[in-house]
Design a protein around this motif. Structure first.
Motif, PDB file in Angstrom:
ATOM      1  N   GLN A  57       0.769  -1.022  -0.020  1.00 48.69           N
ATOM      2  CA  GLN A  57      -0.185  -0.010  -0.098  1.00 48.69           C
ATOM      3  C   GLN A  57       0.796   1.614   0.292  1.00 48.69           C
ATOM      4  OE1 GLN A  57      -3.570  -0.092   2.311  1.00 48.69           O
ATOM      5  NE2 GLN A  57      -3.383   1.902   2.548  1.00 48.69           N
ATOM      6  N   ALA A  58       0.331   2.617  -0.941  1.00 48.84           N
ATOM      7  CA  ALA A  58       1.567   2.972  -1.316  1.00 48.84           C
ATOM      8  C   ALA A  58       0.363   4.484  -0.436  1.00 48.84           C
ATOM      9  CB  ALA A  58       1.554   3.580  -2.840  1.00 48.84           C
ATOM     10  N   THR A  59       1.336   5.903  -0.287  1.00 46.26           N
ATOM     11  CA  THR A  59       0.497   7.355  -0.076  1.00 46.26           C
ATOM     12  C   THR A  59       0.085   7.256  -2.376  1.00 46.26           C
ATOM     13  OG1 THR A  59       2.771   8.526  -0.741  1.00 46.26           O
ATOM     14  CG2 THR A  59       1.835   8.180   1.733  1.00 46.26           C
ATOM     15  N   VAL A  60      -0.995   8.289  -1.901  1.00 49.45           N
ATOM     16  CA  VAL A  60      -1.697   8.345  -2.462  1.00 49.45           C
ATOM     17  C   VAL A  60      -2.144  10.219  -2.731  1.00 49.45           C
ATOM     18  CG1 VAL A  60      -3.670   8.837  -4.659  1.00 49.45           C
ATOM     19  CG2 VAL A  60      -2.419   6.392  -3.125  1.00 49.45           C
ATOM     20  N   GLY A  61      -1.244  10.698  -4.317  1.00 43.78           N
ATOM     21  CA  GLY A  61      -0.704  12.033  -4.399  1.00 43.78           C
ATOM     22  C   GLY A  61      -1.513  12.118  -5.555  1.00 43.78           C
ATOM     23  N   ILE A  62      -2.789  13.124  -5.976  1.00 41.78           N
ATOM     24  CA  ILE A  62      -2.829  13.780  -7.286  1.00 41.78           C
ATOM     25  C   ILE A  62      -3.246  14.910  -7.941  1.00 41.78           C
ATOM     26  CG2 ILE A  62      -5.123  13.061  -8.263  1.00 41.78           C
ATOM     27  CD1 ILE A  62      -6.319  11.158  -6.501  1.00 41.78           C
ATOM     28  N   GLY A  63      -2.246  15.019  -8.865  1.00 44.48           N
ATOM     29  CA  GLY A  63      -2.955  16.212  -9.369  1.00 44.48           C
ATOM     30  C   GLY A  63      -3.500  16.381 -10.231  1.00 44.48           C
ATOM     31  N   ILE A  64      -4.123  17.596 -10.647  1.00 45.27           N
ATOM     32  CA  ILE A  64      -5.386  18.405 -10.879  1.00 45.27           C
ATOM     33  C   ILE A  64      -5.437  19.175 -11.565  1.00 45.27           C
ATOM     34  CG2 ILE A  64      -7.296  16.424  -9.808  1.00 45.27           C
ATOM     35  CD1 ILE A  64      -8.056  19.442  -8.058  1.00 45.27           C
ATOM     36  N   PRO A  65      -6.168  19.325 -12.621  1.00 45.94           N
ATOM     37  CA  PRO A  65      -6.392  20.675 -13.807  1.00 45.94           C
ATOM     38  C   PRO A  65      -7.149  21.629 -13.078  1.00 45.94           C
ATOM     39  CG  PRO A  65      -6.776  19.699 -14.438  1.00 45.94           C
ATOM     40  CD  PRO A  65      -6.743  18.248 -14.009  1.00 45.94           C
ATOM     41  N   GLY A  66      -6.963  22.113 -11.571  1.00 48.15           N
ATOM     42  CA  GLY A  66      -8.169  23.515 -10.949  1.00 48.15           C
ATOM     43  C   GLY A  66      -7.234  22.774  -9.569  1.00 48.15           C
ATOM     44  N   ALA A  67      -8.089  23.791  -8.494  1.00 47.63           N
ATOM     45  CA  ALA A  67      -7.642  23.679  -6.851  1.00 47.63           C
ATOM     46  C   ALA A  67      -8.760  23.350  -6.216  1.00 47.63           C
ATOM     47  CB  ALA A  67      -6.906  25.223  -6.940  1.00 47.63           C
ATOM     48  N   VAL A  68      -8.051  23.099  -4.664  1.00 46.27           N
ATOM     49  CA  VAL A  68      -9.574  23.001  -3.896  1.00 46.27           C
ATOM     50  C   VAL A  68      -9.361  24.178  -3.294  1.00 46.27           C
ATOM     51  CG1 VAL A  68      -9.810  21.395  -1.766  1.00 46.27           C
ATOM     52  CG2 VAL A  68      -8.287  20.488  -3.257  1.00 46.27           C
ATOM     53  N   SER A  69     -10.867  23.800  -3.496  1.00 45.65           N
ATOM     54  CA  SER A  69     -11.024  25.429  -2.935  1.00 45.65           C
ATOM     55  C   SER A  69     -10.847  25.727  -1.332  1.00 45.65           C
ATOM     56  CB  SER A  69     -12.924  26.027  -2.984  1.00 45.65           C
ATOM     57  OG  SER A  69     -12.938  26.750  -1.728  1.00 45.65           O
ATOM     58  N   PRO A  70      -9.869  26.742  -0.709  1.00 50.19           N
ATOM     59  CA  PRO A  70      -9.903  26.653   0.538  1.00 50.19           C
ATOM     60  C   PRO A  70     -11.544  27.149   1.266  1.00 50.19           C
ATOM     61  CG  PRO A  70      -8.342  27.634  -0.326  1.00 50.19           C
ATOM     62  CD  PRO A  70      -9.479  27.051  -1.391  1.00 50.19           C
ATOM     63  N   ALA A  71     -12.291  27.659   1.059  1.00 50.47           N
ATOM     64  CA  ALA A  71     -13.135  28.161   1.197  1.00 50.47           C
ATOM     65  C   ALA A  71     -14.530  26.740   1.748  1.00 50.47           C
ATOM     66  CB  ALA A  71     -14.040  29.082   0.389  1.00 50.47           C
ATOM     67  N   THR A  72     -14.008  26.041   1.269  1.00 49.98           N
ATOM     68  CA  THR A  72     -15.677  25.009   0.738  1.00 49.98           C
ATOM     69  C   THR A  72     -15.223  23.564   0.953  1.00 49.98           C
ATOM     70  OG1 THR A  72     -15.434  25.111  -2.266  1.00 49.98           O
ATOM     71  CG2 THR A  72     -16.851  26.768  -0.562  1.00 49.98           C
ATOM     72  N   GLY A  73     -13.773  23.451   0.503  1.00 53.32           N
ATOM     73  CA  GLY A  73     -12.965  22.370   0.094  1.00 53.32           C
ATOM     74  C   GLY A  73     -13.942  21.490  -1.251  1.00 53.32           C
ATOM     75  N   VAL A  74     -14.266  22.020  -2.300  1.00 56.28           N
ATOM     76  CA  VAL A  74     -14.989  21.248  -3.350  1.00 56.28           C
ATOM     77  C   VAL A  74     -13.531  22.221  -4.466  1.00 56.28           C
ATOM     78  CG1 VAL A  74     -16.840  20.606  -2.344  1.00 56.28           C
ATOM     79  CG2 VAL A  74     -15.892  23.221  -4.063  1.00 56.28           C
ATOM     80  N   ILE A  75     -13.482  21.377  -5.254  1.00 54.64           N
ATOM     81  CA  ILE A  75     -12.854  21.483  -6.344  1.00 54.64           C
ATOM     82  C   ILE A  75     -13.447  23.380  -7.616  1.00 54.64           C
ATOM     83  CG2 ILE A  75     -11.607  20.849  -8.921  1.00 54.64           C
ATOM     84  CD1 ILE A  75     -11.090  19.273  -6.460  1.00 54.64           C
ATOM     85  N   LYS A  76     -12.024  23.485  -7.920  1.00 52.45           N
ATOM     86  CA  LYS A  76     -12.513  24.791  -8.115  1.00 52.45           C
ATOM     87  C   LYS A  76     -12.186  25.139  -9.740  1.00 52.45           C
ATOM     88  CE  LYS A  76      -9.772  29.008  -5.855  1.00 52.45           C
ATOM     89  NZ  LYS A  76     -10.022  29.931  -5.123  1.00 52.45           N
ATOM     90  N   ASN A  77     -11.443  26.012 -10.321  1.00 53.26           N
ATOM     91  CA  ASN A  77     -10.763  26.827 -11.382  1.00 53.26           C
ATOM     92  C   ASN A  77     -10.227  25.181 -12.217  1.00 53.26           C
ATOM     93  OD1 ASN A  77     -10.681  29.113 -10.552  1.00 53.26           O
ATOM     94  ND2 ASN A  77      -8.802  29.311  -9.914  1.00 53.26           N
ATOM     95  N   ALA A  78     -10.753  24.510 -12.925  1.00 52.90           N
ATOM     96  CA  ALA A  78     -11.005  23.052 -13.429  1.00 52.90           C
ATOM     97  C   ALA A  78     -11.612  23.234 -14.620  1.00 52.90           C
ATOM     98  CB  ALA A  78     -11.054  21.718 -12.551  1.00 52.90           C
TER      99      ALA A  78
END
Ligand SMILES: [Zn+2]
Length: 300
Positions: A57-78
């Protein structure tokens, strides 16, 4: 073991990097465009496939063409719009039974090049992707600077600095503004500046310029001078040790000689020690950087 996932608009790429930094394997899957639940299943499936093959089992990091909104915790700018407004990190954490780290893909690029790429060992790194757009990320002492609004490094939507008369107001950008850095310095921006009727890639324009084709040479010289202005503002604020270029336009070799010469008059310093270098890992930097999201503070 670290797993990195690059969740793109058309494909999902996964990589496993052993603790000694060596790549163990790579897997790819199609992105189920427009379908959030199937995208979640595809990412989780890719992680499980990789773990079955490497046996741990490994650690998992994910890159996305967007960002996680610190205000809401959901994806924005994608630009993968079916991710917008979704709690991607939480949903994947639940499916995979462990915390997930998620970051903007340009930040992953900068992190990869700072970790073991062209900027290895540098304290302050500005990583720029000159491709379809102009994403960028900042890494300081091995850590991504996300920022309070999660837009750290988003330099592509600043206006082109010190615009000349024929650069004002500049082309309209998809973000709603005019004359953004991205409209001049993305691959399509260079192509549009070269010709509105003869679509060419950055590499083709550079090849034409090298053959002495006057329009290509003029477009490339304008591009270099604009890139120098735009990066000089970054140097004046961030004062990075290294600026790393990735994306299709970064393959133009003469940029690394011309741009540092051209940025000198715009930098507020008697001497500019900042190095401009080409990415070492090329298109693999996104997925590698996603894996490296777990390099720092593994308990976090
Ligand atoms: Zn813009």
């Amino acid at each position: 073991m670290r797993i990195g996932i690059d969740l793109g608009g058309s494909k999902i790429e996964g990589i496993a990097i052993a603790d000694d930094g060596h790549e163990r394997l790579r897997r790819r899957a199609q992105t189920p465009r427009g379908d959030y639940d199937r995208t979640l299943a595809a990412v989780a499936g890719l992680v499980r496939d990789i773990e079955r093959d490497v046996g741990v089992q490994a650690t998992v990091g994910i890159g996305i063409p967007g960002a996680v909104s610190p205000a809401t915790g959901v994806i924005k700018n994608a630009n993968s719009t079916w991710l917008i407004g979704r709690p991607l990190a939480d949903d994947l954490a639940r499916m995979l039974g462990r915390p997930i780290r998620l970051a903007n893909d340009a930040n992953c690029f900068a992190l990869s090049e700072a970790a073991d790429g062209a900027a290895a060992g540098a304290d302050v790194v500005f990583g720029v992707i000159l491709g379809t757009g102009t994403g960028a990320g900042i890494v300081i002492h091995g850590k991504v600077l996300t920022g309070v609004n999660a837009i750290g490094g988003e330099w592509g939507h600043n206006p082109l600095p010190a615009p000349k008369d024929d650069e004002r107001p500049g082309p309209m950008c998809y973000c709603g503004r005019y004359g953004c850095v991205e409209t001049f310095l993305s691959g399509p921006g260079l192509a549009r500046d070269y010709s509105s009727t003869d679509p060419r890639t950055a590499e083709q324009i550079a090849a034409l310029a090298a053959q002495g084709e006057p329009r290509a040479l003029a477009a490339l010289e304008r591009y270099e001078e604009r890139l120098a202005r735009a990066l000089a503002t970054v140097v004046n604020i961030l004062d990075p040790d290294v600026i790393v270029l990735g994306g299709g336009v970064s393959n133009i070799g003469r940029l690394y000689e011309s741009v540092p010469r051209l940025w000198t008059p715009h930098v507020f310093s008697d001497h500019v020690a900042t190095r401009l270098v080409r990415a070492k890992h090329g298109d693999s930097s996104g997925v590698r950087g996603a894996a490296w999201l777990w390099e720092v503070e593994p308990s976090g």
